[in-house]
Design a protein around this motif. Structure first.
Motif, PDB file in Angstrom:
ATOM      1  N   LEU A  78      40.268 -35.112  16.827  1.00  0.00           N
ATOM      2  CA  LEU A  78      40.009 -36.119  17.855  1.00  0.00           C
ATOM      3  C   LEU A  78      38.513 -36.450  17.938  1.00  0.00           C
ATOM      4  N   PHE A  79      37.651 -35.459  17.797  1.00  0.00           N
ATOM      5  CA  PHE A  79      36.210 -35.713  17.821  1.00  0.00           C
ATOM      6  C   PHE A  79      35.777 -36.527  16.603  1.00  0.00           C
ATOM      7  N   PHE A  80      36.399 -36.311  15.448  1.00  0.00           N
ATOM      8  CA  PHE A  80      36.132 -37.161  14.278  1.00  0.00           C
ATOM      9  C   PHE A  80      36.530 -38.599  14.590  1.00  0.00           C
ATOM     10  N   ALA A  81      37.715 -38.782  15.198  1.00  0.00           N
ATOM     11  CA  ALA A  81      38.174 -40.126  15.557  1.00  0.00           C
ATOM     12  C   ALA A  81      37.226 -40.780  16.552  1.00  0.00           C
ATOM     13  N   LEU A  82      36.781 -40.012  17.526  1.00  0.00           N
ATOM     14  CA  LEU A  82      35.861 -40.524  18.540  1.00  0.00           C
ATOM     15  C   LEU A  82      34.573 -41.028  17.887  1.00  0.00           C
ATOM     16  N   ASP A  83      34.066 -40.281  16.910  1.00  0.00           N
ATOM     17  CA  ASP A  83      32.864 -40.715  16.201  1.00  0.00           C
ATOM     18  C   ASP A  83      33.098 -42.005  15.423  1.00  0.00           C
ATOM     19  N   LEU A  84      34.301 -42.163  14.878  1.00  0.00           N
ATOM     20  CA  LEU A  84      34.587 -43.341  14.057  1.00  0.00           C
ATOM     21  C   LEU A  84      34.899 -44.591  14.874  1.00  0.00           C
ATOM     22  N   ILE A  85      35.716 -44.450  15.924  1.00  0.00           N
ATOM     23  CA  ILE A  85      36.231 -45.662  16.587  1.00  0.00           C
ATOM     24  C   ILE A  85      35.829 -45.811  18.048  1.00  0.00           C
ATOM     25  N   GLY A  86      35.215 -44.792  18.633  1.00  0.00           N
ATOM     26  CA  GLY A  86      34.753 -44.919  19.997  1.00  0.00           C
ATOM     27  C   GLY A  86      35.822 -44.602  21.039  1.00  0.00           C
ATOM     28  N   PRO A 138      30.528 -51.343  16.467  1.00  0.00           N
ATOM     29  CA  PRO A 138      29.637 -51.999  15.506  1.00  0.00           C
ATOM     30  C   PRO A 138      29.456 -51.129  14.262  1.00  0.00           C
ATOM     31  N   ASN A 139      29.195 -51.775  13.168  1.00  0.00           N
ATOM     32  CA  ASN A 139      28.912 -51.104  11.894  1.00  0.00           C
ATOM     33  C   ASN A 139      30.084 -50.287  11.376  1.00  0.00           C
ATOM     34  N   ARG A 140      31.309 -50.675  11.688  1.00  0.00           N
ATOM     35  CA  ARG A 140      32.489 -49.990  11.178  1.00  0.00           C
ATOM     36  C   ARG A 140      33.323 -50.992  10.400  1.00  0.00           C
ATOM     37  N   THR A 141      33.820 -50.546   9.260  1.00  0.00           N
ATOM     38  CA  THR A 141      34.691 -51.402   8.465  1.00  0.00           C
ATOM     39  C   THR A 141      36.111 -51.335   9.040  1.00  0.00           C
ATOM     40  N   ARG A 142      36.916 -52.279   8.625  1.00  0.00           N
ATOM     41  CA  ARG A 142      38.320 -52.273   9.045  1.00  0.00           C
ATOM     42  C   ARG A 142      39.003 -50.972   8.605  1.00  0.00           C
ATOM     43  N   GLY A 143      38.682 -50.495   7.420  1.00  0.00           N
ATOM     44  CA  GLY A 143      39.254 -49.242   6.922  1.00  0.00           C
ATOM     45  C   GLY A 143      38.854 -48.048   7.780  1.00  0.00           C
ATOM     46  N   GLN A 144      37.601 -48.013   8.221  1.00  0.00           N
ATOM     47  CA  GLN A 144      37.151 -46.918   9.088  1.00  0.00           C
ATOM     48  C   GLN A 144      37.868 -46.960  10.436  1.00  0.00           C
ATOM     49  N   PHE A 147      41.416 -45.765   9.790  1.00  0.00           N
ATOM     50  CA  PHE A 147      41.391 -44.322   9.556  1.00  0.00           C
ATOM     51  C   PHE A 147      41.109 -43.558  10.853  1.00  0.00           C
ATOM     52  N   GLY A 148      40.149 -44.036  11.647  1.00  0.00           N
ATOM     53  CA  GLY A 148      39.839 -43.397  12.923  1.00  0.00           C
ATOM     54  C   GLY A 148      41.018 -43.443  13.885  1.00  0.00           C
ATOM     55  N   SER A 149      41.727 -44.576  13.904  1.00  0.00           N
ATOM     56  CA  SER A 149      42.919 -44.691  14.760  1.00  0.00           C
ATOM     57  C   SER A 149      44.001 -43.730  14.297  1.00  0.00           C
ATOM     58  N   LEU A 150      44.187 -43.623  12.995  1.00  0.00           N
ATOM     59  CA  LEU A 150      45.159 -42.684  12.442  1.00  0.00           C
ATOM     60  C   LEU A 150      44.787 -41.247  12.793  1.00  0.00           C
TER      61      LEU A 150
END
Length: 185
Positions: A78-86, A138-144, A147-150
């Motif tokens: 979850l902390f990885f996801a938080l870093d990726l997608i907010g 900001p600064n996140r690709t659609r893939g990121q 992936f963060g949502s997943l």
């Protein structure tokens, strides 16, 4: 956690959170057990140890594995996801928790799911998706973002699995000691 995640890695943050939680829960356990046993800390400590000793080896194994999956791994993911997608998009991913709990309760313990349960869960999910509008970080690709949502959904699935798997033990044992065993795991 979002602000801390800007400077601390997800694994370190998860470990720190769990150590602090163990300290706080341990202190709470001692106070509650001391009150229950007439005000003596020694008697309270003995009561806690007795409750944990009363658990079978199988129960302890389930609680520890439940803690590893549902707390240690799930929170780190979850902390990885938080870093990726907010925070906003993680909040949307967190809506998957209830359907996961329903699924695992059915799958592991054959608990019935009624049509009204499914309709209610579907309405809540639909309401969240219809009413929630979050700009992508900001600064996140659609893939990121995907992936963060997943990762967020996986984390909530692991959290649900961990708690539902331990449910029968938690229901027949004191909540605080079983939670401590899960946290230590």
């Amino acid at each position: 956690f979002k602000r801390s995640g800007e400077t601390i890695g997800p694994l370190a943050m998860s470990m720190f959170k769990n150590v602090i939680a163990c300290i706080c829960l341990g202190a709470t356990l001692l106070v509650v057990a001391a009150i229950e046993s007439g005000g003596s800390l020694e008697a309270g400590e003995s009561a806690i140890v007795g409750r944990v000793r009363d658990l079978s080896r199988g129960d302890l194994t389930v609680l520890v594995l439940s803690g590893i999956l549902g707390i240690a791994i799930a929170d780190t993911v979850l902390f990885f996801a938080l870093d990726l997608i907010g925070v906003g998009l993680v909040s949307v991913a967190e809506c998957s928790y209830t359907p996961f709990v329903m699924f695992f309760a059915w799958f592991l313990w054959s608990e019935g799911v009624t049509l009204s349960d499914l309709v209610g869960a579907g309405m809540v999910l639909a309401g969240v998706f219809v009413s929630t509008k979050h700009d992508p970080p900001p600064n996140r690709t659609r893939g990121q973002i995907i992936f963060g949502s997943l990762l967020g959904v996986i984390a909530l699935g692991l959290t649900a699995l961990g708690i539902v798997w331990a449910k029968p033990i938690i229901e027949r044992t004191a909540l605080l000691p079983t939670t401590m065993v899960r946290l230590v795991g």
